[in-house]
Motif scaffolding. Sequence first.
Motif, PDB file in Angstrom:
ATOM      1  N   ASN A 193       0.861  -1.183   0.000  1.00 30.47           N
ATOM      2  CA  ASN A 193       0.000   0.000   0.000  1.00 30.47           C
ATOM      3  C   ASN A 193       0.894   1.229   0.000  1.00 30.47           C
ATOM      4  OD1 ASN A 193      -2.825  -1.259   0.593  1.00 30.47           O
ATOM      5  ND2 ASN A 193      -1.462  -2.188   2.097  1.00 30.47           N
ATOM      6  N   MET A 194       0.652   2.136  -0.938  1.00 38.11           N
ATOM      7  CA  MET A 194       1.538   3.293  -1.096  1.00 38.11           C
ATOM      8  C   MET A 194       0.725   4.535  -1.427  1.00 38.11           C
ATOM      9  SD  MET A 194       4.589   1.650  -3.466  1.00 38.11           S
ATOM     10  CE  MET A 194       3.486   0.963  -4.709  1.00 38.11           C
ATOM     11  N   ILE A 195       1.352   5.683  -1.193  1.00 36.07           N
ATOM     12  CA  ILE A 195       0.862   6.951  -1.709  1.00 36.07           C
ATOM     13  C   ILE A 195       1.999   7.620  -2.459  1.00 36.07           C
ATOM     14  CG2 ILE A 195       0.080   9.281  -1.126  1.00 36.07           C
ATOM     15  CD1 ILE A 195      -1.488   8.162   1.162  1.00 36.07           C
ATOM     16  N   VAL A 241      -0.982   5.544   5.498  1.00 38.91           N
ATOM     17  CA  VAL A 241      -0.621   4.896   4.244  1.00 38.91           C
ATOM     18  C   VAL A 241      -0.752   3.388   4.380  1.00 38.91           C
ATOM     19  CG1 VAL A 241       1.177   4.604   2.493  1.00 38.91           C
ATOM     20  CG2 VAL A 241       0.946   6.786   3.704  1.00 38.91           C
ATOM     21  N   SER A 242      -0.244   2.842   5.471  1.00 36.91           N
ATOM     22  CA  SER A 242      -0.358   1.401   5.711  1.00 36.91           C
ATOM     23  C   SER A 242      -0.363   1.151   7.212  1.00 36.91           C
ATOM     24  CB  SER A 242       0.795   0.636   5.052  1.00 36.91           C
ATOM     25  OG  SER A 242       2.030   0.931   5.686  1.00 36.91           O
ATOM     26  N   MET A 243      -0.949   0.020   7.587  1.00 37.65           N
ATOM     27  CA  MET A 243      -0.938  -0.426   8.976  1.00 37.65           C
ATOM     28  C   MET A 243      -0.535  -1.900   8.961  1.00 37.65           C
ATOM     29  SD  MET A 243      -1.807   2.162  10.966  1.00 37.65           S
ATOM     30  CE  MET A 243      -2.797   1.856  12.412  1.00 37.65           C
ATOM     31  N   GLY A 244      -0.759  -2.598  10.063  1.00 40.02           N
ATOM     32  CA  GLY A 244      -0.429  -4.015  10.090  1.00 40.02           C
ATOM     33  C   GLY A 244       0.993  -4.254  10.530  1.00 40.02           C
ATOM     34  N   GLU A 245       1.772  -4.916   9.663  1.00 43.35           N
ATOM     35  CA  GLU A 245       3.149  -5.289  10.002  1.00 43.35           C
ATOM     36  C   GLU A 245       4.154  -4.199   9.645  1.00 43.35           C
ATOM     37  OE1 GLU A 245       0.300  -8.027   9.869  1.00 43.35           O
ATOM     38  OE2 GLU A 245       1.109  -7.352   7.940  1.00 43.35           O
ATOM     39  N   LEU A 262       0.708  10.206  -8.227  1.00 43.45           N
ATOM     40  CA  LEU A 262      -0.175   9.148  -8.697  1.00 43.45           C
ATOM     41  C   LEU A 262      -1.319   8.829  -7.751  1.00 43.45           C
ATOM     42  CD1 LEU A 262       2.521   6.648 -10.060  1.00 43.45           C
ATOM     43  CD2 LEU A 262       1.312   8.473 -11.278  1.00 43.45           C
ATOM     44  N   GLY A 263      -1.225   9.258  -6.512  1.00 44.81           N
ATOM     45  CA  GLY A 263      -2.265   8.951  -5.550  1.00 44.81           C
ATOM     46  C   GLY A 263      -1.995   7.649  -4.815  1.00 44.81           C
ATOM     47  N   ARG A 264      -3.052   6.884  -4.550  1.00 44.55           N
ATOM     48  CA  ARG A 264      -2.936   5.660  -3.743  1.00 44.55           C
ATOM     49  C   ARG A 264      -2.758   4.422  -4.610  1.00 44.55           C
ATOM     50  NH1 ARG A 264      -3.713   5.006   1.637  1.00 44.55           N
ATOM     51  NH2 ARG A 264      -4.392   6.848   2.832  1.00 44.55           N
ATOM     52  N   PHE A 265      -2.032   3.462  -4.019  1.00 45.56           N
ATOM     53  CA  PHE A 265      -1.823   2.144  -4.623  1.00 45.56           C
ATOM     54  C   PHE A 265      -2.130   1.106  -3.557  1.00 45.56           C
ATOM     55  CE2 PHE A 265       0.677  -1.643  -5.278  1.00 45.56           C
ATOM     56  CZ  PHE A 265       0.771  -1.828  -6.643  1.00 45.56           C
ATOM     57  N   SER A 266      -2.867   0.067  -3.937  1.00 48.19           N
ATOM     58  CA  SER A 266      -3.080  -1.064  -3.033  1.00 48.19           C
ATOM     59  C   SER A 266      -3.226  -2.326  -3.854  1.00 48.19           C
ATOM     60  CB  SER A 266      -4.323  -0.850  -2.164  1.00 48.19           C
ATOM     61  OG  SER A 266      -5.495  -0.877  -2.942  1.00 48.19           O
ATOM     62  N   ILE A 306       7.067   8.955   8.342  1.00 48.43           N
ATOM     63  CA  ILE A 306       7.234   8.157   9.562  1.00 48.43           C
ATOM     64  C   ILE A 306       6.904   6.701   9.256  1.00 48.43           C
ATOM     65  CG2 ILE A 306       6.430   7.737  11.912  1.00 48.43           C
ATOM     66  CD1 ILE A 306       5.967  10.686  12.237  1.00 48.43           C
ATOM     67  N   VAL A 307       7.810   5.820   9.644  1.00 48.27           N
ATOM     68  CA  VAL A 307       7.645   4.376   9.436  1.00 48.27           C
ATOM     69  C   VAL A 307       7.809   3.689  10.783  1.00 48.27           C
ATOM     70  CG1 VAL A 307       8.616   2.319   8.342  1.00 48.27           C
ATOM     71  CG2 VAL A 307       8.463   4.456   7.053  1.00 48.27           C
TER      72      VAL A 307
END
Length: 418
Positions: A102-104, A274-278, A108-112, A326-327
Motif C-alpha cells: 500500500n503506497m501513496i 498509508v499502511s498499517m499491520g506489520e 499518482l495517488g494511492r496504490f493497493s 514516519i515508518v
Amino acid sequence: MKRTLLLVLSLFFLVLAGCAGPSPRSASLQPQTRPAPLLLISIDAFRADYLQRGITPNLQHLADTGVRAKAMEPSFPSLTFPNHYTLVTGLYPDHHGIVNNNMIDPKLGRFSLGDRKAVADPRWWNEAEPIWVTADKHGLKTATMFWPGSATRIHGYRPDHWRPYNGKLTPTQRVDQVLEWLDLPAQKRPTFLTLYFDRVDHDGHEYGPDSKQVNAAMHRIDAAIGKLITGLKQRGLYRHMNIIVVSDHGMAPSPASHTILMDKLIDMHDVTVVSMGELASLIPKPGRTTAVEAALLKPHPHMQCWKKQNIPARFHYGSNPRVPPIVCSPQTGWTVSTSGWLATHTPSMGSHGYDNANPLMRALFIAHGPSFRDDGRVVPEFPNVDVYPLMTHLLGLPAQPNDGDYDTMKVMLRPDAR
C-alpha cells in the motif's frame, strides 16, 4: 560488486522516463546461442524451514538433485509486492519504487493490492526494468503465470504471454497453462516463464503458519509441481530447463493479543495512514508533525518508529519519495491497528512484513537444471537481490543496474555454466 549508487540509478531511470514509448527491440539472439529455458516459480510465504516438514516430496526431489540455499533473506519490508518485484529486478524496494503493498505517491495517488486500476498503471512500476522486459527487448519470448507487475506495460513492454491475476485458478490449472505455453511452436514458445502459487500465504494469514491448513496447501502445491515435472519429462524438457523455486518471505504467528493500537498513541486525525499491520506508514498532516513525532519516535514496548531518513541502513529503505515521513516496524508477531478496525475485522493468525533479518521471515530458494550442480548442495544464506543477476546470466542477458551480486551465486552452477 554491490551496485547501490543512487546517483547512477537516478540518472538511469531519468533516461528511461524520458523515452516516449518502447525502446527499439534489440537484435534477437541467434538460434545457436539461445539459452536453456528458465522457469521462475514463486510459492508465496513458503518459509525456508517449511521444507523440513517432509510433506513436499517433489520440492525435496528438486533440491536433492539440484541445489538449495539454507535460506534466502527477503528485502525489507518483507511483503509480497515489494519482494516479487525485487526478485525480477535485483533492486531493493527503495530503488525499484514498489516500497509497500500500500503506497501513496505525490503524483499518482494511492496504490493497493486490490486496486486493479492502480496495479495496471505502469507509472508505479517504471522505476525499474523487470527481467521479462529485458528478455523481450533481446528477442526472447516470455510468459508469466501471474507475477506482480506483469499485467501492465512497463516501459512499453509486457510479457508475450500472460494472464491477469485470478486467485480462483487451482495450482494444477496454473501448471496446465505453463505446459500449454511450452507446447507452442518454437517461434512463439517462451524462454523465460514465471509460475505463482498463493495458497500457502492465504492459509498462513488465516490459520497461522503452524496450522494443518498451511500443510495441506503446501501438499497441494507440491502435487502440482509434481505434475509440472511429469509434463516437462513428457515433452523432453526436464533435463534442458533451468528451474528456480523461491518464496517472497516467510510467515510468523501473530496472536490477536499481540496488537498495538495506534489510536492509543496518537490522534488519528493528525495523520494520513498509508499502511498499517506489520509496517505502519504515516504522513503527519500540516501543523501536526511535531506532535506526531513526539508521540511515536520515543521508545515503545513492541514497536520502533523512525523518521524515514533515520531508518537503519541495513534495511536499504527510506530514500524513495513513496516511503512516508514516519515508518513504524512492530516486533515480529505483533501488528499495528486501531480500535475501530478491530471492532469490525478478525485479526490474522499469521503475518509478515517484519524485520527481514528475523528467521521467521526467511524465504525458500531451490535451483535445478542443466546449469546447476546436481549433488544436493546446500549453500549459505544470501539476499534475494542476488537472484536477478543469476537469472540474467542464465539467459545471457545484460543485467540492468541492480543491487545484487552474481559472484555469490556462482557456487551453485556447474563449472562450465559460470
